[in-house]
Scaffold this motif. Structure first.
Motif, mmCIF file in Angstrom:
data_model
loop_
_atom_site.group_PDB
_atom_site.id
_atom_site.type_symbol
_atom_site.label_atom_id
_atom_site.label_comp_id
_atom_site.label_asym_id
_atom_site.label_seq_id
_atom_site.Cartn_x
_atom_site.Cartn_y
_atom_site.Cartn_z
ATOM 1 N N LEU A 51 -104.908 49.984 -29.288
ATOM 2 C CA LEU A 51 -104.916 48.413 -29.685
ATOM 3 C C LEU A 51 -104.648 48.379 -31.003
ATOM 4 C CD1 LEU A 51 -105.818 45.749 -28.575
ATOM 5 C CD2 LEU A 51 -108.170 46.105 -29.795
ATOM 6 N N ASP A 52 -103.560 47.315 -31.405
ATOM 7 C CA ASP A 52 -103.323 46.884 -32.511
ATOM 8 C C ASP A 52 -104.077 45.632 -33.220
ATOM 9 O OD1 ASP A 52 -101.880 46.370 -35.062
ATOM 10 O OD2 ASP A 52 -99.894 46.133 -33.942
ATOM 11 N N ALA A 53 -104.807 45.704 -34.175
ATOM 12 C CA ALA A 53 -105.681 44.749 -34.676
ATOM 13 C C ALA A 53 -104.578 43.356 -35.176
ATOM 14 C CB ALA A 53 -106.670 45.139 -35.675
ATOM 15 N N ASP A 54 -103.414 43.998 -35.544
ATOM 16 C CA ASP A 54 -102.474 42.920 -36.065
ATOM 17 C C ASP A 54 -101.400 42.416 -34.962
ATOM 18 O OD1 ASP A 54 -103.245 42.446 -38.544
ATOM 19 O OD2 ASP A 54 -102.496 44.737 -39.112
ATOM 20 N N ALA A 55 -101.582 42.849 -33.919
ATOM 21 C CA ALA A 55 -100.732 42.408 -32.741
ATOM 22 C C ALA A 55 -100.636 40.900 -32.523
ATOM 23 C CB ALA A 55 -101.084 43.093 -31.311
ATOM 24 N N VAL A 56 -99.205 40.398 -32.458
ATOM 25 C CA VAL A 56 -98.997 39.127 -32.291
ATOM 26 C C VAL A 56 -98.981 38.583 -30.751
ATOM 27 C CG1 VAL A 56 -97.133 37.560 -32.838
ATOM 28 C CG2 VAL A 56 -97.615 39.404 -34.296
ATOM 29 N N ASP A 57 -99.532 37.554 -30.745
ATOM 30 C CA ASP A 57 -99.568 36.958 -29.489
ATOM 31 C C ASP A 57 -98.115 36.383 -28.833
ATOM 32 O OD1 ASP A 57 -100.148 35.533 -26.816
ATOM 33 O OD2 ASP A 57 -101.728 34.426 -27.702
ATOM 34 N N GLN A 58 -97.665 37.248 -27.801
ATOM 35 C CA GLN A 58 -96.108 36.993 -27.303
ATOM 36 C C GLN A 58 -95.769 35.783 -26.596
ATOM 37 O OE1 GLN A 58 -93.651 39.039 -28.628
ATOM 38 N NE2 GLN A 58 -95.494 39.770 -29.931
ATOM 39 N N ARG A 59 -96.948 35.165 -26.221
ATOM 40 C CA ARG A 59 -97.089 34.088 -25.180
ATOM 41 C C ARG A 59 -96.575 32.807 -25.972
ATOM 42 N NH1 ARG A 59 -102.984 34.270 -23.281
ATOM 43 N NH2 ARG A 59 -103.313 34.718 -25.386
ATOM 44 N N SER A 60 -96.743 32.772 -27.417
ATOM 45 C CA SER A 60 -96.201 31.395 -28.087
ATOM 46 C C SER A 60 -95.239 31.685 -29.309
ATOM 47 C CB SER A 60 -97.305 30.648 -28.876
ATOM 48 O OG SER A 60 -97.673 31.436 -29.847
ATOM 49 N N ASP A 61 -94.747 30.973 -29.749
ATOM 50 C CA ASP A 61 -93.552 31.068 -30.964
ATOM 51 C C ASP A 61 -94.386 31.222 -32.417
ATOM 52 O OD1 ASP A 61 -91.517 31.019 -29.029
ATOM 53 O OD2 ASP A 61 -91.264 28.798 -29.277
ATOM 54 N N HIS A 62 -95.611 30.925 -32.281
ATOM 55 C CA HIS A 62 -96.661 30.748 -33.582
ATOM 56 C C HIS A 62 -96.462 32.207 -34.363
ATOM 57 C CE1 HIS A 62 -97.753 26.836 -33.076
ATOM 58 N NE2 HIS A 62 -98.237 27.021 -32.049
ATOM 59 N N GLN A 63 -96.425 33.303 -33.278
ATOM 60 C CA GLN A 63 -96.554 34.635 -34.003
ATOM 61 C C GLN A 63 -98.035 34.776 -34.643
ATOM 62 O OE1 GLN A 63 -93.244 35.566 -36.581
ATOM 63 N NE2 GLN A 63 -91.756 35.320 -34.621
ATOM 64 N N TRP A 64 -98.855 34.548 -33.967
ATOM 65 C CA TRP A 64 -100.207 34.464 -34.604
ATOM 66 C C TRP A 64 -100.667 35.677 -34.039
ATOM 67 C CZ3 TRP A 64 -103.255 29.201 -34.337
ATOM 68 C CH2 TRP A 64 -102.809 28.518 -35.160
ATOM 69 N N THR A 65 -101.727 36.226 -34.958
ATOM 70 C CA THR A 65 -102.511 37.444 -34.834
ATOM 71 C C THR A 65 -103.968 36.960 -34.180
ATOM 72 O OG1 THR A 65 -103.213 37.614 -36.849
ATOM 73 C CG2 THR A 65 -101.069 38.660 -36.369
ATOM 74 N N ALA A 66 -104.790 37.958 -33.811
ATOM 75 C CA ALA A 66 -106.292 37.489 -33.619
ATOM 76 C C ALA A 66 -106.827 36.838 -34.932
ATOM 77 C CB ALA A 66 -106.971 38.751 -32.901
ATOM 78 N N LEU A 67 -106.798 37.349 -35.961
ATOM 79 C CA LEU A 67 -107.006 36.665 -37.267
ATOM 80 C C LEU A 67 -106.866 34.914 -37.422
ATOM 81 C CD1 LEU A 67 -108.815 37.400 -39.501
ATOM 82 C CD2 LEU A 67 -106.898 38.494 -40.725
ATOM 83 N N HIS A 68 -105.494 34.971 -37.070
ATOM 84 C CA HIS A 68 -104.883 33.580 -37.270
ATOM 85 C C HIS A 68 -105.745 32.665 -36.272
ATOM 86 C CE1 HIS A 68 -101.247 35.301 -39.102
ATOM 87 N NE2 HIS A 68 -101.190 34.142 -39.688
ATOM 88 N N PHE A 69 -105.969 33.210 -35.072
ATOM 89 C CA PHE A 69 -106.703 32.432 -34.072
ATOM 90 C C PHE A 69 -108.199 32.414 -34.422
ATOM 91 C CE2 PHE A 69 -103.382 34.132 -31.021
ATOM 92 C CZ PHE A 69 -103.029 32.652 -30.526
ATOM 93 N N ALA A 70 -108.833 33.242 -35.183
ATOM 94 C CA ALA A 70 -110.162 32.973 -35.526
ATOM 95 C C ALA A 70 -110.138 32.140 -36.553
ATOM 96 C CB ALA A 70 -110.873 34.371 -36.281
ATOM 97 N N ALA A 71 -108.962 31.865 -37.480
ATOM 98 C CA ALA A 71 -109.026 30.836 -38.696
ATOM 99 C C ALA A 71 -108.867 29.657 -38.395
ATOM 100 C CB ALA A 71 -107.956 31.432 -39.648
ATOM 101 N N LEU A 72 -108.078 29.526 -36.824
ATOM 102 C CA LEU A 72 -107.758 28.108 -36.399
ATOM 103 C C LEU A 72 -109.319 27.401 -35.767
ATOM 104 C CD1 LEU A 72 -106.120 26.181 -35.245
ATOM 105 C CD2 LEU A 72 -106.021 27.203 -33.046
ATOM 106 N N SER A 73 -110.098 28.194 -35.611
ATOM 107 C CA SER A 73 -111.296 27.737 -35.171
ATOM 108 C C SER A 73 -112.608 27.987 -36.124
ATOM 109 C CB SER A 73 -111.624 28.384 -33.799
ATOM 110 O OG SER A 73 -110.625 27.935 -32.660
ATOM 111 N N ALA A 74 -112.316 28.434 -37.264
ATOM 112 C CA ALA A 74 -113.373 28.713 -38.299
ATOM 113 C C ALA A 74 -114.398 29.787 -37.786
ATOM 114 C CB ALA A 74 -113.975 27.500 -38.754
ATOM 115 N N ARG A 75 -113.900 30.791 -37.114
ATOM 116 C CA ARG A 75 -114.834 31.987 -36.490
ATOM 117 C C ARG A 75 -115.090 33.101 -37.472
ATOM 118 N NH1 ARG A 75 -111.484 30.489 -31.626
ATOM 119 N NH2 ARG A 75 -110.419 32.718 -31.990
ATOM 120 N N LYS A 76 -115.800 32.578 -38.345
ATOM 121 C CA LYS A 76 -116.118 33.594 -39.458
ATOM 122 C C LYS A 76 -116.632 34.982 -38.961
ATOM 123 C CE LYS A 76 -118.240 34.032 -43.957
ATOM 124 N NZ LYS A 76 -119.243 33.226 -45.050
#
Length: 131
Positions: A51-76
């Motif tokens: 598993l790659d902790a920095d893998a990019v979500d290939q379903r969207s053009d945002h190129q977000w990692t899991a850390l970007h998604f956590a930041a989007l929802s303020a999930r500290k």
């Protein structure tokens, strides 16, 4: 939740499962759907299996990692676990934004939750400053 966590903890991740999880920034699925102790255990197992902790979500053009998604929802708590397991806080998305930038944008979008977002941005920035 519990059943999924028990199943993930009791079976070896398959190569196909790892490929799928990496294609959807799957580290976020592990840290976001389990309690901290289970998430730590699963992250160790899944990282060891590829598993790659920095893998990019290939379903969207945002190129977000899991850390970007956590930041989007303020999930500290999720962000803290991802950073603990090597997520890159300086990884940029398609628009050049780091996860901390996404958290700061959240503070502007949601003024009532601004302090929560800014606290997360500081956590991510501090991780970026570490060697």
């Amino acid at each position: 939740g519990w059943v999924c966590g028990r199943l993930m903890a009791s079976t070896e991740p398959s190569a196909d499962e790892i490929v799928f999880l990496n294609s959807i920034a799957g580290a976020g699925a592990i840290v976001g759907t389990h309690d901290a102790a289970t998430a730590r255990h699963l992250m160790k197992r899944y990282l060891a299996a590829g598993l790659d902790a920095d893998a990019v979500d290939q379903r969207s053009d945002h190129q977000w990692t899991a850390l970007h998604f956590a930041a989007l929802s303020a999930r500290k708590d999720e962000a803290r676990l991802l950073l603990e397991f090597g997520a890159d806080p300086s990884r940029r998305d398609a628009q050049g934004r780091t996860p901390a930038d996404v958290a700061r944008e959240g503070a502007h979008r949601r003024p009532n939750d601004a302090e929560q977002y800014l606290d997360l941005a500081r956590l991510i920035d501090a991780a970026s400053a570490r060697p």
